[in-house]
Scaffold this active site. Structure first.
Site, PDB file in Angstrom:
ATOM      1  N   LYS A   1       7.196  -1.750   3.911  1.00 11.68           N
ATOM      2  CA  LYS A   1       8.385  -2.628   3.908  1.00 11.68           C
ATOM      3  C   LYS A   1       9.055  -2.569   5.249  1.00 11.68           C
ATOM      4  O   LYS A   1       8.881  -1.980   6.147  1.00 11.68           O
ATOM      5  CB  LYS A   1       9.447  -1.649   2.820  1.00 11.68           C
ATOM      6  CG  LYS A   1       9.206  -1.859   1.399  1.00 11.68           C
ATOM      7  CD  LYS A   1      10.131  -1.205   0.591  1.00 11.68           C
ATOM      8  CE  LYS A   1       9.898  -1.241  -0.752  1.00 11.68           C
ATOM      9  NZ  LYS A   1       9.809  -2.782  -1.342  1.00 11.68           N
TER      10      LYS A   1
ATOM     11  N   ARG B   1       4.480  -2.042 -10.957  1.00 12.83           N
ATOM     12  CA  ARG B   1       3.805  -2.756 -12.323  1.00 12.83           C
ATOM     13  C   ARG B   1       2.599  -1.856 -12.511  1.00 12.83           C
ATOM     14  O   ARG B   1       2.025  -1.901 -13.647  1.00 12.83           O
ATOM     15  CB  ARG B   1       3.326  -4.202 -11.986  1.00 12.83           C
ATOM     16  CG  ARG B   1       2.473  -4.330 -10.725  1.00 12.83           C
ATOM     17  CD  ARG B   1       2.268  -5.713 -10.178  1.00 12.83           C
ATOM     18  NE  ARG B   1       3.648  -6.122  -9.425  1.00 12.83           N
ATOM     19  CZ  ARG B   1       4.047  -7.368  -8.628  1.00 12.83           C
ATOM     20  NH1 ARG B   1       3.063  -8.165  -8.998  1.00 12.83           N
ATOM     21  NH2 ARG B   1       5.173  -7.166  -8.225  1.00 12.83           N
TER      22      ARG B   1
END
Length: 313
Positions: free
Chosen positions: A95, A167
């Site tokens: 990130k 996910r």
């Protein structure tokens, strides 16, 4: 308050083991059962997608299960699956900014708080909360872009981004909920995509549903809770976003629509079980474009709606 306090806790004060301890410690005399599966037990279940993320940290993963049986004896439960990434670095798909990533377990906090509220009020329903708790870190054991991994469902997954880790753990948790907890319906809730914040800001959460009636129940519950949700499309054309030449599914998106792609990915694991996916990434933390009545920090998004949804079923 319980959910907000958990989300506000720093990552070094809320590892997966600490999250399991916090949930178990909050039960008190409530009529619920808490079970925590360690890494050996989840590995034995074949939860390879869960472990692809969880094995990246020296703080081992935990699968937290909370069962409340207030309804008819033997009736299949509604299962609430909450993303429990206690800290998300993005892995090797690093990130640009990690501020606030201590709150990437807000979905897990929401389902824990909701089921405790249902138990405290002796709601006449059977509900189970499942929280896959992990850290997503960069270590020699971390998974990598272009890896192909398995999952508890048997489906294979090509990794497009290690920052699309939520996910992966939810996929195995959904499969676990259906196969092992015998879910009649599944709701997953997660701070899943930055894209949903770009789409809806800090006002509404995104929803994907495979059952119109169940979505209607959510709308009714939100009408009572005051929280806002917006349904995303799931047209068959969107399946192209998660197609892979090497595996059954691609964990990122081939062409934008990040929030929709994530929902389409999870729908493959829900199958025919009535399912709702709540992406609260834009609303779990009060932002400059959030709601004036919310205090600073975590909002506890989803707790009251999940409570109302389950109580009304």
């Amino acid at each position: 308050g319980f959910a907000r306090d958990l989300v506000n806790r720093p990552g070094n004060k809320l590892t997966p083991i600490m999250l399991a301890e916090a949930v178990a410690g909050a039960v008190g005399e409530l009529p619920v059962e808490v079970q925590v599966l360690d890494e050996k037990e989840t590995r034995a279940l074949g939860m390879e997608a869960f472990h692809a993320v969880g094995d990246s940290s020296a703080n081992p993963p935990r699968l937290i299960i909370v069962r409340y049986k207030g309804g008819q004896e033997g009736a299949r439960p509604i299962v609430l699956v909450g993303k429990g990434v206690c800290f998300d670095s993005g892995g090797y798909s690093l990130k640009r900014s990690m501020r606030g990533m201590k709150g990437d377990m807000a979905g897990g906090a929401s389902v824990a708080a909701a089921i405790l509220a249902l138990a405290e009020n002796r709601a006449a329903v059977n509900v189970t909360a499942v929280i896959p708790a992990v850290e997503n870190r960069i270590t020699p054991a971390s998974f990598l872009p272009d890896d192909v991994i398995g999952s508890m469902s048997g489906k294979t997954i090509e990794i497009g981004s290690t920052d699309a880790e939520g996910r992966l753990i939810l996929a195995d948790a959904i499969t676990y909920s259906i196969q092992k907890e015998n879910a009649c319906k599944v709701v997953d809730i997660a701070t899943l995509t930055g894209a949903i914040g770009g789409m809806l800001g800090g006002v509404a959460a995104g929803v994907m549903a495979n059952d119109d009636s169940f979505y209607g129940d959510l709308q009714a519950a939100a009408g009572r809770s005051g929280e806002k949700f917006w349904r995303m499309p799931d047209y068959p054309e969107y399946k192209k976003l998660i197609e892979s030449p090497l595996a059954d599914l691609y964990n990122s998106s081939n062409d934008g629509c990040g929030a929709i792609a994530a929902g389409m990915f999870l729908s493959a694991f829900a199958g025919d079980t009535p399912w709702l996916h709540l992406d609260i990434a834009g609303t779990a933390w009060n932002s400059a474009h959030g709601l004036e009545y919310q205090g600073k920090g975590a909002t506890g998004m989803g707790v009251t709606t999940l409570y109302e949804l389950c109580r009304g079923c």
